[in-house]
Design a protein around this motif. Sequence first.
Motif, PDB file in Angstrom:
ATOM      1  N   ASN A 239     -30.419 -40.784  34.979  1.00 28.53           N
ATOM      2  CA  ASN A 239     -29.236 -41.571  34.640  1.00 28.53           C
ATOM      3  C   ASN A 239     -29.563 -42.651  33.610  1.00 28.53           C
ATOM      4  OD1 ASN A 239     -26.462 -42.050  34.902  1.00 28.53           O
ATOM      5  ND2 ASN A 239     -26.800 -43.685  36.376  1.00 28.53           N
ATOM      6  N   GLY A 245     -23.800 -41.536  34.884  1.00 31.98           N
ATOM      7  CA  GLY A 245     -23.299 -42.050  36.154  1.00 31.98           C
ATOM      8  C   GLY A 245     -23.919 -41.277  37.308  1.00 31.98           C
ATOM      9  N   ASN A 246     -24.141 -41.968  38.414  1.00 30.88           N
ATOM     10  CA  ASN A 246     -24.863 -41.374  39.543  1.00 30.88           C
ATOM     11  C   ASN A 246     -24.219 -40.099  40.084  1.00 30.88           C
ATOM     12  OD1 ASN A 246     -26.924 -43.269  39.548  1.00 30.88           O
ATOM     13  ND2 ASN A 246     -25.815 -44.672  40.885  1.00 30.88           N
ATOM     14  N   GLU A 247     -22.905 -40.115  40.232  1.00 32.51           N
ATOM     15  CA  GLU A 247     -22.235 -38.963  40.840  1.00 32.51           C
ATOM     16  C   GLU A 247     -22.375 -37.698  39.985  1.00 32.51           C
ATOM     17  OE1 GLU A 247     -20.905 -38.330  43.857  1.00 32.51           O
ATOM     18  OE2 GLU A 247     -21.870 -40.246  44.282  1.00 32.51           O
ATOM     19  N   ILE A 248     -22.193 -37.853  38.691  1.00 33.56           N
ATOM     20  CA  ILE A 248     -22.288 -36.698  37.785  1.00 33.56           C
ATOM     21  C   ILE A 248     -23.724 -36.183  37.734  1.00 33.56           C
ATOM     22  CG2 ILE A 248     -22.135 -35.982  35.371  1.00 33.56           C
ATOM     23  CD1 ILE A 248     -19.697 -37.797  35.094  1.00 33.56           C
ATOM     24  N   LYS A 250     -26.010 -36.559  40.072  1.00 35.26           N
ATOM     25  CA  LYS A 250     -26.294 -35.968  41.383  1.00 35.26           C
ATOM     26  C   LYS A 250     -25.735 -34.545  41.482  1.00 35.26           C
ATOM     27  CE  LYS A 250     -25.896 -37.068  46.316  1.00 35.26           C
ATOM     28  NZ  LYS A 250     -25.369 -38.052  47.298  1.00 35.26           N
ATOM     29  N   ARG A 251     -24.517 -34.357  40.980  1.00 37.66           N
ATOM     30  CA  ARG A 251     -23.874 -33.044  41.012  1.00 37.66           C
ATOM     31  C   ARG A 251     -24.630 -32.049  40.130  1.00 37.66           C
ATOM     32  NH1 ARG A 251     -18.917 -34.992  40.496  1.00 37.66           N
ATOM     33  NH2 ARG A 251     -18.654 -34.538  38.289  1.00 37.66           N
TER      34      ARG A 251
END
Length: 281
Positions: A239, A245-248, A250-251
């Motif tokens: 990141n 961004g963390n969510e993207i 992570k996915r």
Amino acid sequence: MLDLKKLKTLRARTFNLPPQKRLSSPAQALTFVNQRGFVYFWTIKGVDLPSLWTAVAGERPVADKHDDPGHITWGWKDDALDKRIWYYGKILRGKATMISLEIAPYFYALSENYGDPEEDYLIAYREGRLTQPAKQVYEALLDKGAMHTIDLRREAKLANAKDSEFNKALEYLQRDFKILPVGVAQAGAWKYSHIYEITTRHFSDLSEQARKISESQARAKILELYFNMVGAAQMRDVNKLLGWGNEIVKRGIGKLVDDGNLVTTEHPKFAGEWLAVKEVA
């Protein structure tokens, strides 16, 4: 558990460290960029990523002295700006980045450029994503064509603006693949000034190439290349470099793990979860 010896061997190859021979020609530099997919021009403190500087000068800080042998890279970079052999601009973390022509469409697919370069920027401006100075710089290039920074600043009506304001506009427009440097002019106090152009004018096929790539495909490709270069990293490292961004992140990483391209592991010296290619885990 990460095998640090295997990790060191992998990075010696991908960062072009001993026992690999140092790069010594523009042709070798091009091959290096094409093999990696994307690299930094110079090393960036706190970020693990191959750089042209390290591949040429070795694993040491960028030299302050202009006559350092490692600075031969500067001439290679400048000479290539108008050759369309790679994509160069301030991209990752706003730092000088070199991207192979094969991989550039994947990055462009993640930019905020959706169609007409004469309309996209206006949408971004209305939505508050494009600053007034950046809008003026882009419109000056759109209207007048390629020009060096001295003329560009004047045409953009930013001659009296703060240096930081103008430079931030240039950086934002480069990071979003709206403009890029395409040459060098002997202008200004230092007789050295980058010439900028609208990205889609310089690389007329880039938008069409990117249109065929979905967002998830683009992220997967970039992540795969990144891990193939560094061997292992933590999610925060990813990141920090890509800024998704963390969510993207992570996915995207989760998909690579599910597909068997990455494994979760531990580092023998540092705490926390690590992601690694199978070669080093």
